[in-house]
Each structure stands twice: as structure tokens, then as C-alpha cells.
Design a protein around this motif. Structure first.
Motif, PDB file in Angstrom:
ATOM      1  N   ILE A 276      -7.410   3.975   1.579  1.00  8.06           N
ATOM      2  CA  ILE A 276      -6.890   5.263   1.139  1.00  8.06           C
ATOM      3  C   ILE A 276      -5.398   5.316   1.458  1.00  8.06           C
ATOM      4  CG2 ILE A 276      -9.105   6.451   1.429  1.00  8.06           C
ATOM      5  CD1 ILE A 276      -8.102   7.580   4.055  1.00  8.06           C
ATOM      6  N   SER A 277      -4.710   6.307   0.918  1.00  9.68           N
ATOM      7  CA  SER A 277      -3.272   6.422   1.139  1.00  9.68           C
ATOM      8  C   SER A 277      -2.986   6.735   2.609  1.00  9.68           C
ATOM      9  CB  SER A 277      -2.677   7.522   0.264  1.00  9.68           C
ATOM     10  OG  SER A 277      -3.101   8.798   0.718  1.00  9.68           O
ATOM     11  N   ARG A 278      -1.770   6.417   3.030  1.00 11.11           N
ATOM     12  CA  ARG A 278      -1.377   6.648   4.417  1.00 11.11           C
ATOM     13  C   ARG A 278      -1.439   8.130   4.762  1.00 11.11           C
ATOM     14  NH1 ARG A 278       4.304   6.353   7.092  1.00 11.11           N
ATOM     15  NH2 ARG A 278       3.867   5.711   9.239  1.00 11.11           N
ATOM     16  N   GLU A 279      -1.012   8.990   3.838  1.00 14.06           N
ATOM     17  CA  GLU A 279      -1.028  10.431   4.077  1.00 14.06           C
ATOM     18  C   GLU A 279      -2.456  10.931   4.267  1.00 14.06           C
ATOM     19  OE1 GLU A 279       0.612   8.911   1.647  1.00 14.06           O
ATOM     20  OE2 GLU A 279       2.659   9.141   2.424  1.00 14.06           O
ATOM     21  N   GLU A 280      -3.365  10.451   3.426  1.00 16.35           N
ATOM     22  CA  GLU A 280      -4.768  10.860   3.547  1.00 16.35           C
ATOM     23  C   GLU A 280      -5.380  10.287   4.822  1.00 16.35           C
ATOM     24  OE1 GLU A 280      -8.215  12.864   2.640  1.00 16.35           O
ATOM     25  OE2 GLU A 280      -6.227  13.038   1.735  1.00 16.35           O
ATOM     26  N   LEU A 281      -4.984   9.060   5.164  1.00 19.49           N
ATOM     27  CA  LEU A 281      -5.519   8.432   6.370  1.00 19.49           C
ATOM     28  C   LEU A 281      -5.163   9.240   7.618  1.00 19.49           C
ATOM     29  CD1 LEU A 281      -6.957   5.999   7.649  1.00 19.49           C
ATOM     30  CD2 LEU A 281      -4.727   4.858   7.788  1.00 19.49           C
TER      31      LEU A 281
END
Length: 387
Positions: A276-281
Motif C-alpha cells: 500500500i502507499s506510504r501515506e496509507e501505511l
């Protein structure tokens, strides 16, 4: 406004520590009134395939966040075949040479190493008395490859050592991501100017909230590359799951093996969530109790960037990799450490961790330590003095 060029093998939209580090460096310099340009391959990591938006292109130039990004052709692969990997590095090196011949290169250039061959191409063809070449060393190759079992001490290894030394010699300044890296460089060139430049994150940490959802088990999470060096597959095989559950985020060479293991043993509390994206992570990590950072073997010079990122999120760390990373976790009281490679001891440490220990207060304390000691902007401001 001072022109500066960054040459790297990894850059967003690719994911991973190297990509994030170079992006934040470029963005930080741009915000400090530098005119920044970046040369990088067409995005392909970690899949080994050129991303859909860039397929069929030999070169792609764009301006993103006031940074000029030149993406050059590369033969993309994630094959374990050493010959194919060499072709990939050589292909990008040829693209760099083509770019150097037909474009004006700024007087200040930051070159990412490894890959050694890409760094060598840049250092060799851009060397001149009126140009400042800065080498950004994030891992010690070929030493790391030897410790990982990828190399043997033969002619090829000795050739890589010569390339490594050439790169250090031609650099006017060297950034190192760990004290061990700088110690190694100083052992070869005692008078070389070096600067410690950690892989500190640059993001606004979300508010830490109490997590009331619990089944009594400690929720352990791994997030990142599923490569050979991390040894996540062996970790899955070796953990005692009596009091824990393991959640995995990421992708890489071991992904298929991990998914097959989960399928073969459906009763094991192992959950694979993919990439998943870094922001979502950052958002999902907040729901877990402890983040584990494993290395299959202790790698001299390596300090995983996850240490600083997880600490800023207030996430307690279980470090299982030895070396300087272990010392950092212990020094700043960021969590627990287990002797690298000793899975029995790792399980013993895990058995000593219970839900009551992982309080909101503990997470807030870890976050405060990170904000005080792992400040990206303070580090970059100190670095700029040397540019």
C-alpha cells in the motif's frame, strides 16, 4: 539560486527507503532555494517491470514540485540471475552517458551509491577540478554482498573493491547513512571529508490514539521489502505464535513463498496485506502493537530507515538485525532487541512482551524521542553548510 543534480537509481513513484530518502533530500533542497534536477531510471522497482505510465518510452522529463526529473531507459529486471542484473546496471549506465554527452551538468552533483557501477559511471565521467562530486553512500558494497552470500572473494569481488575505492577517491564529500559506513571510508581514505546523514523521515506524524480492539495477542507488524536480506519468510517459519499474530505489508522476491506458506498453514495467525502507499501505511500502522525489523544476517554499515520512521509514529520496535541499528534502538529506548540470527532468543524476547506494556504513554514517549533526536530539517540544514 544554486543548481544541483542528484543521480539515483530509485525515485518515486517507486517505493522503499532509498526512493523516500532521495525524494526528501531533493524536496528539502528545493525548499531551501536550490534549483534541483534528478536523473533516475524509468520507474520499475520493486516489480522489475517499467510502470504502466512509462512503458514504451526511452526518456521522460517532467517537473514535479518544482524539481526537474529526467527518467532514463533501463533494462528492468528483478531476476536473481547475476548476468541479467549486471545488464540492468550497464543499461542505466549507458543511458547516463548518453545524457551526460548532450546535456549541461551542474557544478554540484550528488551521486547515490550503491549500485556501484552506476556510481562509478557518474564519478568517472563527471570528474573535473571545477565540479564538486558528492557521494551518498547508503550501504557498503561489496562488503554487504559478501555478508549476504551474494559474492565470493574472487576476481569479480576484487574488481568491485577497486570500483568502490575509485568512487570514494573522486568524491569531494561523502554522505554516509551510518557511523559504520563513515568508519569504513575513513579506514581507506583517512582525510576524506565525510558527513553523517541519517535516513530521517520527513512527514507530520499522526496523533496517537488508544487502541481498544484486542484479542489478547500482541499484534506484530512487518512493513517493507520482502527481499532476501530481510528474511521475512524464515521469520514466518520460526516465530512462536502462541501469544502473537503477524501482519505483513509489502512486496518483493519472497512474496510468493510467504503467501504459499500462509495457504499451507491456514491456522497460523499470519496475515498478508500486500503493498500500500506510504501515506496509507502510516495510518494502518497505528493499529498495531509492535513493529518488527528483521535482517537475515547482520550487515555491516546497515541501519534500516524503518527505525526512525516507526519511532516518529510512536510505534515500539522489535529489532532483530544486530549492529548499529540495534545500538540505536537500545540507546533511545525505542523497544526491544534480539540477537541477530537467534530465533530462539527472538521468541524469548517476544514472550516477555505483553499488551499491558504497550501503553499510550509508551508510544507518546517514543514519538517525543524521535521528534527530538531524528529531525530531518535540522539534519538537512546542517548538511547544506557542506554543499
Amino acid at each position: 539560486m544554486k543548481d544541483i543534480l542528484i543521480i539515483t537509481s530509485y525515485f518515486p513513484p517507486e517505493i522503499g527507503a532509498a526512493s523516500n530518502r532521495i525524494f526528501h533530500l531533493a524536496e528539502g533542497l528545493q525548499k531551501r532555494d536550490y534549483k534541483v534536477s534528478v536523473i533516475t531510471p524509468l520507474p520499475n522497482y520493486p516489480t522489475g517491470k517499467i510502470f504502466e505510465d512509462y512503458k514504451g518510452k526511452f526518456k521522460h522529463t517532467s517537473i514535479e514540485n518544482n524539481i526537474t526529473i529526467h527518467r532514463l531507459w533501463i533494462y528492468a529486471t528483478i531476476s536473481k540471475n547475476k548476468f541479467l542484473r549486471l545488464i540492468a546496471m550497464v543499461s542505466y549506465s549507458f543511458s547516463l552517458l548518453w545524457f551526460f554527452m548532450f546535456n549541461k551538468i551542474p557544478k554540484t552533483v550528488i551521486v547515490q551509491s550503491p549500485p556501484l557501477l552506476v556510481a562509478f559511471t557518474s564519478m568517472f565521467f563527471l570528474r573535473s577540478k571545477n565540479r564538486k562530486l558528492i557521494l551518498n553512500v547508503s550501504d557498503l558494497w561489496p562488503i554487504a554482498g559478501l555478508e549476504l552470500g551474494a559474492f565470493k572473494k574472487n576476481f569479480s569481488y576484487r574488481l568491485l573493491e577497486k570500483i568502490e575505492r575509485f568512487n570514494y577517491k573522486k568524491a569531494g564529500l561523502i554522505f554516509g547513512q551510518s557511523e559504520e559506513i563513515l568508519t569504513h571510508i575513513k579506514s581507506i581514505f583517512p582525510n576524506k571529508e565525510t558527513v553523517l546523514y541519517r535516513n530521517f523521515p520527513d512527514f507530520c506524524a499522526p496523533e496517537i490514539k488508544a487502541n481498544n480492539k484486542t484479542n489478547g495477542k500482541v499484534k506484530l507488524v512487518y512493513a517493507g521489502l520482502l527481499g532476501i536480506a530481510q528474511g521475512v519468510y524464515k521469520l514466518c517459519e520460526s516465530l512462536d505464535y502462541g501469544a502473537i499474530e503477524l501482519h505483513i505489508y509489502g512486496s518483493g522476491a519472497e512474496q510468493k513463498k510467504i503467501k504459499a506458506l500462509i495457504k499451507s498453514y491456514p491456522n497460523l495467525p499470519i496475515f498478508f496485506h500486500g503493498r500500500i502507499s506510504r501515506e496509507e501505511l502510516h495510518k494502518v500502522l497505528m493499529q498495531y502493537d509492535v513493529a518488527i525489523i528483521p535482517l537475515l544476517n547482520r550487515i555491516y554499515g546497515s541501519v534500516p530507515s524503518k527505525i526512525f520512521e516507526y519511532a516518529k509514529l510512536g510505534l515500539p520496535i522489535l529489532y532483530f538485525g544486530g549492529g548499529e541499528g540495534e545500538n540505536i534502538v537500545s540507546k533511545y529506548n525505542l523497544g526491544w532487541v534480539a540477537k541477530a540470527g537467534d530465533y530462539d532468543f527472538l521468541n524469548l524476547v517476544i514472550s516477555s512482551i505483553n499488551k499491558d506494556m504497550i501503553s499510550l504513554k509508551l508510544k507518546e514517549e517514543i514519538k517525543a524521542i524521535a521528534i527530538k533526536n531524528f529531525d530531518f530539517n535540522k539534519q538537512l540544514d546542517a548538511l547544506i553548510i557542506n554543499l
